[in-house]
Scaffold this active site. Structure first.
Site, PDB file in Angstrom:
ATOM      1  N   GLU A  81      -6.161   0.317  -0.148  1.00 52.86           N
ATOM      2  CA  GLU A  81      -4.766   0.244  -0.559  1.00 52.86           C
ATOM      3  C   GLU A  81      -4.583  -1.103  -1.213  1.00 52.86           C
ATOM      4  OE1 GLU A  81      -2.251   2.491   2.680  1.00 52.86           O
ATOM      5  OE2 GLU A  81      -1.368   0.561   2.207  1.00 52.86           O
ATOM      6  N   ASP A  99       8.500  -5.345   3.968  1.00 52.49           N
ATOM      7  CA  ASP A  99       7.329  -6.053   4.474  1.00 52.49           C
ATOM      8  C   ASP A  99       7.697  -7.230   5.353  1.00 52.49           C
ATOM      9  OD1 ASP A  99       4.915  -4.783   3.367  1.00 52.49           O
ATOM     10  OD2 ASP A  99       5.922  -5.153   1.456  1.00 52.49           O
ATOM     11  N   TYR A 149       1.680   8.916   5.162  1.00 53.47           N
ATOM     12  CA  TYR A 149       1.558   7.598   5.789  1.00 53.47           C
ATOM     13  C   TYR A 149       2.611   7.531   6.886  1.00 53.47           C
ATOM     14  CZ  TYR A 149       0.951   2.464   5.881  1.00 53.47           C
ATOM     15  OH  TYR A 149       0.688   1.167   6.234  1.00 53.47           O
TER      16      TYR A 149
END
Lengths: 265, 399
Positions: free
Chosen positions: A49, A60, A175
């Site tokens: 990734e 994040d 995911y």
């Protein structure tokens, strides 16, 4: 068949679990990214990734934010990231590469241009963190037309209806975000993850990768008991961020090997 | 044009708006939409909101004819909507009261907010104290330095102020950090966004809570001036005070709507915050809108003398009003805003916020070109007490 589909297919047949490793493109230095990707594959990564740096990475945690800031300070653009993929592909034609990033750099390039360039460079999947299914029906279709898997996140808070929507629109793998929080958070509850996965399995035949908060071989192995793949990102970046450039690739290999061994045990 | 019906069910204003967030936030936003839909249709909610706005905020705020300043300018008559007279000194509290009532309805004991100049942080800390909620305010480290008084005000009100050290250390980074907090504490936390940006339903909800400004004006202008204004003028950072005063006037086709952005040191210098005048569409903070960004889609650092306008995006409804032509957007520089700040102090005895001074500066320019019987209504969105140290410093004075 896409590279991602092929890889998960052969792993299922061998009853092996895939290890997905994340690095931010251009961090700690643009010249190191391609050697680092090769090093990760040599040490046991099955899917790579590659984070596309963005100035405002809202989902994040601090580790990937810092990686993004370091890459941006070196001027890394989406165009540069695609060039890194193209360069990686010259030596490795089989390991799938997934780009993970935010919508704005893609929209600035233009979705069509981006997808065409990504396909030409050898990208296999894209995760656009701030493109939930309801905002990217046409982008997902465009990606699929170019043989790129649009990969979506699911979260502990995702409802059954959302799981079905992601199963309908996504391809490659799903995911699953293992916790309520940002990348690299420290409060992973492995049992809660294991309890949720069967419900997602019931809605889709797509492989499931689990990430956000997996920090070591032990948690990776336990998660892999139920998942098809584990994703390690922040912990790897953390491992590399204080290492001199000359030792980055070797340190990455040393970090990955025991996790690979734990998954194969 | 049916623009008052926007956004659509998924939060779109034409191509703008929407819900561009990670999956981790989708459920929280769905819950919020549900709660807001419920409250919006609940007479009891509106009754309590009206009561709070009257007795706690001090509404309605007056409209005031700036007669001496208008005379000095020699053209159109300038009227001021006095949001500076609200409790806490700005329009921000109209929205924080509304959102806090929704938070209470949802049973969330903790509220968080982002703030730039600190006005929205103060307004959030204020309602958190009023309703007995825990409060955390995220604020860029740079803004904390330039708005020390507001930081202390928030602390006096019981809020924790968290400095944000990432990115440009200003409002946009505070917003990122508040989103990260929300995603992590989603069960017990309500995120009170301060402007008409962010993912749906925020742009709509914040507009609805601020729309009281324009609704009052529509009643007050005929009483005071005999008719509706020829133009309504408001400053635009994220755009909440502007949407608040524009909304009720959108169907009044004869009324020009003018949003005034921060040109900073001049658009040509690149040191400005004029997203609508000089930006391009993109995706940031959960919505598609005009952004200041580089050719690679990285968000640009902005500059304005006023921290409250120092933001690289703008609410999606403004993006739509611009493209549709219903509203016009212009920009005035730091220097022009500062001049208007001083003029209002000297001619009217009112110290305006530097944000509002941008709207005043444009109104002054426009007034001078118009006959004396024209009426301009300016949203005086906040008072300038918080800016006194900045203005003193720029005048070379140490307090």
């Amino acid at each position: 068949m896409s590279r991602i589909e092929a890889r998960f297919g052969s792993f299922r047949a061998q009853r092996r679990k895939a290890l997905i490793l994340f690095v931010t493109a251009g961090d700690p230095d643009p010249a190191l990214t391609v050697p680092l990707l090769h090093g990760l594959v040599e040490a046991g990564a099955d899917i790579l990734e590659l984070g596309v740096p963005f100035s405002d990475p809202m989902a994040d945690g601090p580790v990937i934010q810092r990686a993004s800031e370091r890459a941006l300070a070196k001027g890394v653009s989406l165009r540069d990231v695609l060039e890194m993929v193209r360069s990686f592909r010259q030596r490795d034609g089989t390991t799938p590469i997934v780009l993970m990033g935010y919508a704005n750099p893609i929209e600035a390039m233009g979705a069509e241009r981006f997808i065409a360039a990504a396909a030409a460079a050898g990208v296999d999947g894209v995760i656009v963190v701030d493109y939930p299914p309801e905002e990217c029906e046409s982008f997902a279709a465009l990606a699929k037309r170019h043989g790129i898997d649009p990969i979506f996140l699911l979260a502990p808070t995702s409802t059954g209806a959302r799981v079905e929507e992601v199963a309908r629109l996504g391809s490659g793998f799903i995911y699953y975000v293992s916790l309520k929080g940002v990348t690299g958070a420290g409060h992973l509850d492995v049992d809660a993850v294991l309890a949720r996965l069967p419900q997602i399995r019931a809605a889709t035949s797509l492989p499931i990768g689990v990430g956000f908060g997996i920090r070591d071989a032990d948690s990776a192995r336990r998660i892999a008991g139920q998942a098809d793949a584990v994703v390690i990102a922040s912990r790897l970046i953390e491992e590399l961020e204080s290492v001199p450039a000359a030792q980055v690739v070797e340190r990455a290999r040393a970090f990955v090997r025991p996790i690979r061994e734990a998954l194969d045990r | 044009m049916q623009m008052v019906d926007l956004p659509d069910a998924r939060g779109h204003f034409g191509p703008y708006g929407g819900v561009f967030v990670a999956e981790t936030l989708m459920h929280a936003l769905a819950e919020l939409r549900q709660a807001y839909d419920h409250c919006r249709g609940d007479a009891g909610f509106h009754q309590e909101l009206r009561h709070e706005l009257k007795h706690f905020v001090g509404r309605p705020s007056p409209v005031y004819h700036a007669r001496r300043w208008s005379q000095q300018l020699g053209g159109a008559q300038i009227y001021l909507k006095r949001e500076d007279l609200n409790h806490t000194g700005a329009h921000k509290i109209n929205n924080t009261v509304g959102q806090a009532l929704i938070a209470r309805h949802m049973g969330k004991p903790r509220v968080i907010a982002e703030t730039g100049a600190g006005q929205h942080g103060v307004a959030t800390a204020t309602v958190a104290a009023r309703y007995g909620m825990q409060c955390v305010v995220y604020m860029g480290a740079t803004d904390i330095e330039r708005q020390a008084v507001n930081v202390y005000r928030m602390k006096l009100l019981g809020a924790a102020v968290v400095p944000v050290e990432s990115g440009s250390k200003t409002l946009k980074d505070a917003l990122n950090e508040a989103m990260r907090d929300w995603v992590t504490h989603v069960e017990d936390t309500f995120y009170i966004i301060g402007t008409v940006a962010g993912p749906h339903p925020y742009p709509m909800m914040v507009r609805d809570f601020q729309a009281v400004i324009g609704r009052e004006c529509v009643e007050q202008m005929p009483e005071l001036a005999g008719r509706q204004p020829d133009a309504v003028i408001a400053c635009v950072g994220g755009g909440s005070n502007a949407m608040g005063i524009f909304h009720a006037y959108v169907p009044h086709a004869g009324v020009r709507l003018i949003g005034v952005e921060a040109a900073g040191e001049g658009i040509a210098t690149g040191r400005h915050a004029a997203s609508l005048c000089a930006g391009t569409p993109g995706v940031l903070h959960g919505n598609r809108t005009y952004l200041l960004q580089d050719a690679n889609g990285q968000i640009a650092e902005t500059h304005s003398i006023s921290a409250g306008l120092d933001y690289p995006g703008v609410g999606p409804e403004h993006a739509w009003l611009k493209d549709s032509g219903r509203a016009e957007y212009v920009a005035v520089s730091d220097a022009e805003a500062l001049q208007a700040f001083h003029d209002l102090c000297r001619y009217e005895g009112i110290i305006p916020a530097l944000e509002s001074a941008h709207a005043l500066a444009y109104a002054a320019k426009l007034a001078a070109t118009l006959p004396r019987d024209r009426l301009l209504l300016v949203n005086l969105s906040g008072r300038g007490d918080k800016d006194i140290p900045t203005v003193a410093r720029l005048s070379g004075i140490t307090l």
